[in-house]
Design a protein around this motif. Structure first.
Motif, PDB file in Angstrom:
ATOM      1  N   CYS A   1     102.428 143.154 -33.039  1.00 29.68           N
ATOM      2  CA  CYS A   1     102.740 144.507 -33.248  1.00 29.68           C
ATOM      3  C   CYS A   1     103.986 145.007 -32.654  1.00 29.68           C
ATOM      4  O   CYS A   1     104.338 144.742 -31.513  1.00 29.68           O
ATOM      5  CB  CYS A   1     101.605 145.421 -32.727  1.00 29.68           C
TER       6      CYS A   1
ATOM      7  N   GLY B   1      94.348 141.167 -31.160  1.00 33.24           N
ATOM      8  CA  GLY B   1      95.020 142.034 -30.265  1.00 33.24           C
ATOM      9  C   GLY B   1      95.638 143.433 -31.372  1.00 33.24           C
ATOM     10  O   GLY B   1      96.648 143.818 -31.093  1.00 33.24           O
ATOM     11  N   HIS B   2      94.769 143.452 -32.133  1.00 34.50           N
ATOM     12  CA  HIS B   2      94.839 144.725 -33.121  1.00 34.50           C
ATOM     13  C   HIS B   2      93.637 145.207 -33.203  1.00 34.50           C
ATOM     14  O   HIS B   2      92.690 144.473 -33.468  1.00 34.50           O
ATOM     15  CB  HIS B   2      95.442 144.037 -34.364  1.00 34.50           C
ATOM     16  N   HIS B   3      93.489 146.488 -33.247  1.00 31.62           N
ATOM     17  CA  HIS B   3      92.148 147.160 -33.008  1.00 31.62           C
ATOM     18  C   HIS B   3      91.980 148.317 -34.154  1.00 31.62           C
ATOM     19  O   HIS B   3      92.832 149.134 -34.513  1.00 31.62           O
ATOM     20  CB  HIS B   3      92.173 147.658 -31.620  1.00 31.62           C
TER      21      HIS B   3
ATOM     22  N   TRP C   1      94.666 150.849 -38.990  1.00 31.29           N
ATOM     23  CA  TRP C   1      96.051 151.047 -39.257  1.00 31.29           C
ATOM     24  C   TRP C   1      96.750 150.455 -38.039  1.00 31.29           C
ATOM     25  O   TRP C   1      96.065 150.323 -37.208  1.00 31.29           O
ATOM     26  CB  TRP C   1      96.240 152.527 -39.447  1.00 31.29           C
ATOM     27  N   SER C   2      98.114 150.534 -38.075  1.00 29.10           N
ATOM     28  CA  SER C   2      99.011 150.223 -36.947  1.00 29.10           C
ATOM     29  C   SER C   2      99.596 151.417 -36.386  1.00 29.10           C
ATOM     30  O   SER C   2     100.185 152.016 -36.899  1.00 29.10           O
ATOM     31  CB  SER C   2     100.112 149.330 -37.626  1.00 29.10           C
ATOM     32  N   HIS C   3      98.814 151.514 -34.941  1.00 26.60           N
ATOM     33  CA  HIS C   3      99.310 152.917 -34.306  1.00 26.60           C
ATOM     34  C   HIS C   3     100.705 152.725 -34.220  1.00 26.60           C
ATOM     35  O   HIS C   3     101.466 154.016 -34.107  1.00 26.60           O
ATOM     36  CB  HIS C   3      98.671 152.737 -32.933  1.00 26.60           C
ATOM     37  N   LYS C   4     101.428 151.704 -33.629  1.00 24.60           N
ATOM     38  CA  LYS C   4     102.879 151.772 -33.200  1.00 24.60           C
ATOM     39  C   LYS C   4     103.813 152.204 -34.324  1.00 24.60           C
ATOM     40  O   LYS C   4     104.798 152.748 -34.049  1.00 24.60           O
ATOM     41  CB  LYS C   4     103.428 150.307 -32.613  1.00 24.60           C
TER      42      LYS C   4
HETATM   43  C1  LIG Z   1      99.630 146.705 -25.715  1.00 22.85           C
HETATM   44  C2  LIG Z   1      98.842 146.506 -27.080  1.00 22.85           C
HETATM   45  O1  LIG Z   1      98.893 145.084 -27.362  1.00 22.85           O
HETATM   46  C3  LIG Z   1      99.129 147.362 -28.222  1.00 22.85           C
HETATM   47  O2  LIG Z   1      98.892 148.572 -27.791  1.00 22.85           O
HETATM   48  C4  LIG Z   1      98.301 147.022 -29.572  1.00 22.85           C
HETATM   49  C5  LIG Z   1      96.862 147.083 -29.125  1.00 22.85           C
HETATM   50  N1  LIG Z   1      96.149 147.209 -30.355  1.00 22.85           N
HETATM   51  C6  LIG Z   1      96.653 148.071 -31.436  1.00 22.85           C
HETATM   52  N2  LIG Z   1      96.004 148.306 -32.465  1.00 22.85           N
HETATM   53  C7  LIG Z   1      96.276 148.817 -33.718  1.00 22.85           C
HETATM   54  N3  LIG Z   1      95.656 149.046 -34.641  1.00 22.85           N
HETATM   55  N4  LIG Z   1      97.780 149.247 -33.779  1.00 22.85           N
HETATM   56  C8  LIG Z   1      98.630 149.231 -32.549  1.00 22.85           C
HETATM   57  O3  LIG Z   1      99.665 149.472 -32.527  1.00 22.85           O
HETATM   58  C9  LIG Z   1      98.055 148.266 -31.371  1.00 22.85           C
HETATM   59  N5  LIG Z   1      98.889 147.851 -30.440  1.00 22.85           N
END
Ligand SMILES: C[C@H](O)[C@H](O)[C@H]1CNC2=NC(N)=NC(=O)C2=N1
Length: 113
Positions: free
Chosen positions: A12, A72-74, A89-92
């Motif tokens: 990410c 590593g994606h939630h 979805w991708s928070h970043k």
């Molecule tokens: C520091 C950590 O790896 C990041 O914050 C990861 C954690 N899991 C995440 N999960 C999702 N869905 N989007 C993210 O941007 C994301 N970032």
């Protein structure tokens, strides 16, 4: 086993591009049980999984949680008696990345056993 679920998730990054309209149209066809939702301007993938009781809903929740940790994606996971709503979805990047489609496909694998 959906081919998409076998793909590698890339790390990410805040400057990663969201999927294009064309990519979205192609990728959503590979996960036909999922819907595209837009919340506060953020595009998300969502599916409701139904179970006969809470114990099986919780077991599925644990499996999805583990795949998220491994990647590593939630997701957002809303677990109730008889159902789990999974939202990716991708928070970043405040939107959808290919990773979200890959993990939605892997989520289906957790349901299909
Ligand atoms: C520091 C950590 O790896 C990041 O914050 C990861 C954690 N899991 C995440 N999960 C999702 N869905 N989007 C993210 O941007 C994301 N970032």
């Amino acid at each position: 086993m959906n081919a998409l679920s076998q793909e590698h998730c890339e790390a990410c990054r805040a400057d990663a591009p969201q999927v294009s309209d064309e990519e979205l149209a192609a990728l959503i066809r590979e996960i036909p049980d999922w819907a595209v939702e837009v919340r506060d301007g953020v595009m998300q993938l969502e599916r409701r999984f139904v179970f006969p009781d809470f114990a099986q809903a919780l077991d599925f929740t644990q499996r999805v949680g583990q795949l998220a940790e491994d990647a590593g994606h939630h997701p957002r996971l809303v677990t109730e008696w008889g159902s789990v709503v999974v939202t990716w979805w991708s928070h970043k990047i405040r939107g959808l990345h290919r990773n979200d489609f890959i993990l939605a496909a892997r989520t289906d694998n957790c349901f299909n056993g």
